[in-house]
Scaffold this motif. Structure first.
Motif, PDB file in Angstrom:
ATOM      1  N   ALA A 327       0.837  -1.211   0.000  1.00 38.57           N
ATOM      2  CA  ALA A 327       0.000   0.000   0.000  1.00 38.57           C
ATOM      3  C   ALA A 327       0.862   1.247   0.000  1.00 38.57           C
ATOM      4  O   ALA A 327       0.547   2.257  -0.657  1.00 38.57           O
ATOM      5  N   ALA A 328       1.974   1.199   0.750  1.00 35.33           N
ATOM      6  CA  ALA A 328       2.872   2.356   0.822  1.00 35.33           C
ATOM      7  C   ALA A 328       3.562   2.609  -0.508  1.00 35.33           C
ATOM      8  O   ALA A 328       3.759   3.766  -0.915  1.00 35.33           O
ATOM      9  N   SER A 331       1.231   4.395  -2.854  1.00 36.32           N
ATOM     10  CA  SER A 331       0.669   5.648  -2.366  1.00 36.32           C
ATOM     11  C   SER A 331       1.551   6.823  -2.772  1.00 36.32           C
ATOM     12  O   SER A 331       2.777   6.766  -2.688  1.00 36.32           O
ATOM     13  N   LYS A 332       0.891   7.918  -3.217  1.00 32.64           N
ATOM     14  CA  LYS A 332       1.621   9.126  -3.608  1.00 32.64           C
ATOM     15  C   LYS A 332       1.723  10.105  -2.441  1.00 32.64           C
ATOM     16  O   LYS A 332       2.395  11.129  -2.552  1.00 32.64           O
ATOM     17  N   ASN A 333       1.041   9.778  -1.343  1.00 32.42           N
ATOM     18  CA  ASN A 333       1.080  10.638  -0.166  1.00 32.42           C
ATOM     19  C   ASN A 333       2.149  10.161   0.811  1.00 32.42           C
ATOM     20  O   ASN A 333       2.626   9.030   0.726  1.00 32.42           O
ATOM     21  N   ASP A 334       2.494  11.047   1.761  1.00 33.06           N
ATOM     22  CA  ASP A 334       3.480  10.650   2.768  1.00 33.06           C
ATOM     23  C   ASP A 334       2.808  10.029   3.993  1.00 33.06           C
ATOM     24  O   ASP A 334       3.467   9.701   4.962  1.00 33.06           O
ATOM     25  N   LYS A 335       1.464   9.896   3.914  1.00 31.96           N
ATOM     26  CA  LYS A 335       0.716   9.238   4.977  1.00 31.96           C
ATOM     27  C   LYS A 335      -0.088   8.080   4.396  1.00 31.96           C
ATOM     28  O   LYS A 335      -0.783   8.262   3.393  1.00 31.96           O
ATOM     29  N   VAL A 336      -0.001   6.926   5.051  1.00 31.66           N
ATOM     30  CA  VAL A 336      -0.732   5.740   4.596  1.00 31.66           C
ATOM     31  C   VAL A 336      -1.695   5.325   5.715  1.00 31.66           C
ATOM     32  O   VAL A 336      -1.272   5.041   6.841  1.00 31.66           O
ATOM     33  N   LEU A 338      -4.672   2.623   6.816  1.00 28.72           N
ATOM     34  CA  LEU A 338      -5.085   1.289   6.393  1.00 28.72           C
ATOM     35  C   LEU A 338      -5.709   0.504   7.560  1.00 28.72           C
ATOM     36  O   LEU A 338      -5.284   0.627   8.704  1.00 28.72           O
ATOM     37  N   LYS A 363       7.578   7.451   4.717  1.00 28.95           N
ATOM     38  CA  LYS A 363       6.140   7.595   4.888  1.00 28.95           C
ATOM     39  C   LYS A 363       5.740   7.270   6.346  1.00 28.95           C
ATOM     40  O   LYS A 363       6.423   6.532   7.036  1.00 28.95           O
ATOM     41  N   LYS A 432      -7.382   9.982   7.448  1.00 26.15           N
ATOM     42  CA  LYS A 432      -7.084  10.266   6.039  1.00 26.15           C
ATOM     43  C   LYS A 432      -7.113  11.765   5.756  1.00 26.15           C
ATOM     44  O   LYS A 432      -6.369  12.245   4.879  1.00 26.15           O
TER      45      LYS A 432
END
Length: 434
Positions: A327-328, A331-336, A338, A363, A432
């Protein structure tokens, strides 16, 4: 009504010497019948206690004493085997080379013999080992299988005391002459000719006025049910003979075969079977030695279950770790954020955190896992220490605000436990958006 009857001579045994009383009937020539329910000794009198069930009994009536010999049979068996047990304990603990044999003696401290069991109290400083218990049970069983005759003989007290194997109760006062009971192929009359001969040590010889078998084979079988401490330096053994012992042996063998079969099981099925067998075992009337060994076997099975659970947990942890890393990576964000499935297992969650932290250092993660059955869930927020831009503790606090969650942590790692899974989805949404 209730009556007490004294006769000039009786075949009923009055309760004494640890042996329970006889029951039966007393019938007079005139047809009166007394149901004898208890027999006690008062001074030199034997008092038959019971109820009149028919007719009227008068002083000087001629009567017939009818003992319930069916009931007496197991009593006699248990009494005879109590003597054998006493002798076996002396051989195993003292003559058998026990490390305490030089400082301790096995002396009778009490007994109870009835139609259901025998109970024997004796002096010894600690619990018997499994091997000692097994040796005692084997020795008693061997005496039964060897079909040794029992001889009762009235002898002078002075002469009887000289018999090398005599086992007397310490502090007890005995009559003179005294009744001697020997469980030996050699009758007491012959022993008295050479009383100090060491060969008599192989056989049980006691002063006793109780009822006994005529041959040890009549006892059929012996099962030692329990060995326990009842006071400082005093141990107690409870055992059974005859049909009760035979049934206990059969029950033990059947149960042991089930335990052996359980060893072929694995995982959850084995865990459930261990629980079931353990509950049943506690209630079973079988050999104490067999119970100990079965518990040891179930304990080894329990270790297999623990290993299986660890293996299962490790596989689950590896699977979820891979899921989080995957998932990480996309992901294009620095927060995952889940949801994972480790229940409310903080240990598993910590293992996932450590494994993911080693792989992903750029991340931050917010993982949620629920134990639906317990109606609670855990939240873990973490990142590598090198990622200074995100405060995981503040992130977790903001997302769980209003849930009543309990927990805490540091900037790079925080964990909370929350009651009520109904708030889980809203926490995920807040995480999120944070």
């Amino acid at each position: 009504g209730a009556v007490g009857v004294i006769v000039d001579k009786t075949s009923f045994y009055g309760e004494s010497g640890g042996q329970i009383y006889d029951v039966g009937t007393i019938v007079s020539e005139s047809g009166a019948t007394i149901k004898v329910e208890n027999v006690q000794i008062y001074g030199q009198y034997v008092l038959h206690l019971g109820t009149v069930v028919e007719g009227t009994l008068k002083k000087d009536d001629a009567v017939k004493c009818c003992v319930d010999y069916v009931r007496r049979a197991p009593i006699a068996s248990n009494h005879t085997i109590t003597h054998v047990l006493n002798h076996a304990l002396m051989h195993v603990l003292v003559l058998g080379g026990s490390k305490d044999a030089g400082t301790q003696a096995v002396d009778q401290k009490g007994s109870l013999v009835d139609e259901t069991k025998l109970r024997f109290d004796f002096s010894w400083g600690g619990s018997l080992t499994t091997d000692q218990l097994a040796a005692v049970e084997r020795r008693v069983s061997a005496v039964i299988n060897d079909a040794i005759p029992i001889d009762a003989f009235v002898a002078s007290l002075e002469g009887a005391k000289k018999i090398s194997s005599l086992r007397a109760v310490f502090g007890e006062t005995y009559p003179d002459p005294v009744r001697v009971v020997a469980i030996s192929p050699t009758p007491v009359s012959e022993m008295l000719k050479t009383p100090e001969d060491p060969k008599w040590l192989e056989y049980s010889v006691e002063f006793c006025g109780g009822t006994h078998l005529s041959n040890t084979k009549e006892a059929k079988a012996f099962v030692l049910l329990q060995e326990e401490g009842i006071a400082k330096g005093i141990r107690r053994i409870t055992a059974i003979t005859m049909d009760d012992a035979t049934a206990a042996i059969a029950t033990g063998a059947e149960f042991e075969s089930r335990v052996t079969a359980a060893g072929e099981m694995e995982g959850a099925a084995l865990e459930d079977e261990i629980k079931k067998l353990s509950v049943e075992l506690n209630a079973l009337s079988i050999s104490a030695i067999l119970k100990i060994r079965i518990r040891e076997t179930l304990g080894s099975y329990g270790k297999k279950v623990v290993a299986w659970k660890k293996e299962k947990a490790a596989a689950k942890t590896a699977e979820i770790t891979a899921q989080v890393i995957a998932a990480a990576e996309i992901s294009k964000n620095d927060k995952v954020v889940l949801r994972v499935d480790v229940g409310a297992d903080n240990k598993a969650a910590k293992a996932i955190q450590q494994a993911v932290g080693k792989k992903i250092k750029d991340k931050a993660f917010f993982l949620v896992s629920a134990d639906v059955a317990a109606d609670r869930y855990i939240v873990i927020a973490f990142c590598h220490k090198s990622l200074k831009s995100i405060d995981c503790k503040a992130w977790a606090i903001a997302a769980t605000e209003g849930t009543g969650g309990k927990g805490g942590g540091k900037k790079d790692s925080a964990q909370f436990t929350i009651s009520g899974v109904s708030s889980l989805e809203s926490v995920l949404e807040k995480a999120k958006l944070s």
